[in-house]
Design an enzyme around this catalytic site. Sequence first.
Site, PDB file in Angstrom:
ATOM      1  N   GLN A  81       0.821  -1.206   0.000  1.00 46.57           N
ATOM      2  CA  GLN A  81       0.000   0.000   0.000  1.00 46.57           C
ATOM      3  C   GLN A  81       0.857   1.258   0.000  1.00 46.57           C
ATOM      4  O   GLN A  81       2.083   1.210   0.121  1.00 46.57           O
ATOM      5  CB  GLN A  81      -0.918  -0.018   1.220  1.00 46.57           C
ATOM      6  CG  GLN A  81      -0.189  -0.173   2.545  1.00 46.57           C
ATOM      7  CD  GLN A  81      -1.122  -0.467   3.700  1.00 46.57           C
ATOM      8  OE1 GLN A  81      -1.212   0.308   4.647  1.00 46.57           O
ATOM      9  NE2 GLN A  81      -1.806  -1.618   3.641  1.00 46.57           N
ATOM     10  N   HIS A 110       0.408   5.752   1.089  1.00 43.96           N
ATOM     11  CA  HIS A 110      -0.419   6.809   1.663  1.00 43.96           C
ATOM     12  C   HIS A 110      -0.063   8.152   1.031  1.00 43.96           C
ATOM     13  O   HIS A 110       1.096   8.401   0.690  1.00 43.96           O
ATOM     14  CB  HIS A 110      -0.206   6.915   3.175  1.00 43.96           C
ATOM     15  CG  HIS A 110      -0.338   5.612   3.898  1.00 43.96           C
ATOM     16  ND1 HIS A 110      -1.477   4.851   3.850  1.00 43.96           N
ATOM     17  CD2 HIS A 110       0.537   4.939   4.682  1.00 43.96           C
ATOM     18  CE1 HIS A 110      -1.300   3.763   4.587  1.00 43.96           C
ATOM     19  NE2 HIS A 110      -0.087   3.796   5.095  1.00 43.96           N
ATOM     20  N   GLU A 136       4.186   7.802   8.862  1.00 45.17           N
ATOM     21  CA  GLU A 136       4.146   6.935  10.034  1.00 45.17           C
ATOM     22  C   GLU A 136       5.530   6.379  10.343  1.00 45.17           C
ATOM     23  O   GLU A 136       6.485   6.573   9.583  1.00 45.17           O
ATOM     24  CB  GLU A 136       3.166   5.779   9.800  1.00 45.17           C
ATOM     25  CG  GLU A 136       3.519   4.911   8.607  1.00 45.17           C
ATOM     26  CD  GLU A 136       2.387   3.983   8.189  1.00 45.17           C
ATOM     27  OE1 GLU A 136       1.223   4.220   8.560  1.00 45.17           O
ATOM     28  OE2 GLU A 136       2.673   3.005   7.466  1.00 45.17           O
ATOM     29  N   HIS A 167       4.828   0.304   0.660  1.00 48.38           N
ATOM     30  CA  HIS A 167       5.311  -0.496   1.793  1.00 48.38           C
ATOM     31  C   HIS A 167       4.346  -1.623   2.117  1.00 48.38           C
ATOM     32  O   HIS A 167       3.196  -1.632   1.670  1.00 48.38           O
ATOM     33  CB  HIS A 167       5.495   0.395   3.026  1.00 48.38           C
ATOM     34  CG  HIS A 167       4.234   1.031   3.508  1.00 48.38           C
ATOM     35  ND1 HIS A 167       3.733   2.203   2.972  1.00 48.38           N
ATOM     36  CD2 HIS A 167       3.339   0.655   4.462  1.00 48.38           C
ATOM     37  CE1 HIS A 167       2.617   2.528   3.587  1.00 48.38           C
ATOM     38  NE2 HIS A 167       2.344   1.594   4.500  1.00 48.38           N
ATOM     39  N   ARG A 183      -4.551   0.722  -1.487  1.00 50.36           N
ATOM     40  CA  ARG A 183      -4.074  -0.654  -1.577  1.00 50.36           C
ATOM     41  C   ARG A 183      -3.710  -0.951  -3.030  1.00 50.36           C
ATOM     42  O   ARG A 183      -4.556  -0.917  -3.921  1.00 50.36           O
ATOM     43  CB  ARG A 183      -5.177  -1.595  -1.083  1.00 50.36           C
ATOM     44  CG  ARG A 183      -4.731  -3.018  -0.833  1.00 50.36           C
ATOM     45  CD  ARG A 183      -5.886  -3.868  -0.319  1.00 50.36           C
ATOM     46  NE  ARG A 183      -6.356  -3.441   0.994  1.00 50.36           N
ATOM     47  CZ  ARG A 183      -7.613  -3.132   1.277  1.00 50.36           C
ATOM     48  NH1 ARG A 183      -8.540  -3.167   0.329  1.00 50.36           N
ATOM     49  NH2 ARG A 183      -7.954  -2.775   2.500  1.00 50.36           N
TER      50      ARG A 183
END
Length: 309
Positions: free
Chosen positions: A94, A96, A112, A171, A191
């Site tokens: 996926q 972000h 993150e 990642h 995804r």
Amino acid sequence: MPSLNPFRLKPSLVARIWGRTNLTPWYADRPAEKIGESWLTGEQCTVEGGPFSGQTLRELSASHPDELLGESKALGEFPLLLKLLFPDDKLSVQVHPNDEQAAKRNSQGKTECWYVLAAEPGAAVALGFKDPKVSVEQVREAIEQERLEDLLHFEPVSAGDLVYVDANTVHAIWPGVTLLEVQQTSDITYRLYDYGRPRELHLEEGLAVMKATTAAGKRAPVRKDGFTRLVEERYFSVDRVELAAGATLDLAAPGKPQCLVLLSGEATLTSEGGDTLELTPAAAVVIPAAAKQAVLKAGSDCVVVRAIV
């Protein structure tokens, strides 16, 4: 209205198809379904004990924006989302979006990091690509041919590692690890690849935001005065605090909300007026931005992770 002192949140367990039914040693109860995530500072998490008992973090952010959020007030929500991750199968590959890209969906981006709490021999995570010059079309073709894993870079991980994953990094997390994730408060996930599992993919959205080269990777710990800094980036810093029995450390950082997670041992947090709050394992204690005093004291040798905006 009572003042807002540090408070503890009840974790919110989230079922995932890649999760586990055995969450020991973090949680004693054995769930009936596979749990992939424990949200420690999700907006739905409720306060345990004290004058605000039963209120959600979202409600507190709305009713006490200055006290709780401080410099983060403009976001309108608590800025950090902490989770425990329990993968027993591969997570999807996926990506972000960053802040600018996520703004089109009225959200923050999602940068993150993962602090590795436990890892089996040979454990690894997928982080970016082997070839930093890989093209979007090469990635698209690999997805269509069900061989995206061939393009990915796999980073071996061990307990104690800190892996930084900035927005736009392709990642995935592999089984054999337990992670403490600290991230911007955002749940936007595109995804790209799911090994043939019957879940929705977001191919065009993901390819539009992915970058072949990012700043993602392991971060070397840096010893500070009284704690170890695991990562310091734009949206958060994460520290490991190790105290011997009876030792104390004042963690107050006026203007910035903080989160504490007890990993081992026993510890309490004392705020203004002498109010004392017990830390419990695998649950978050939130220190409001307005706190002028937040003294961590070890009841026994302990390890605590701190996340700060």
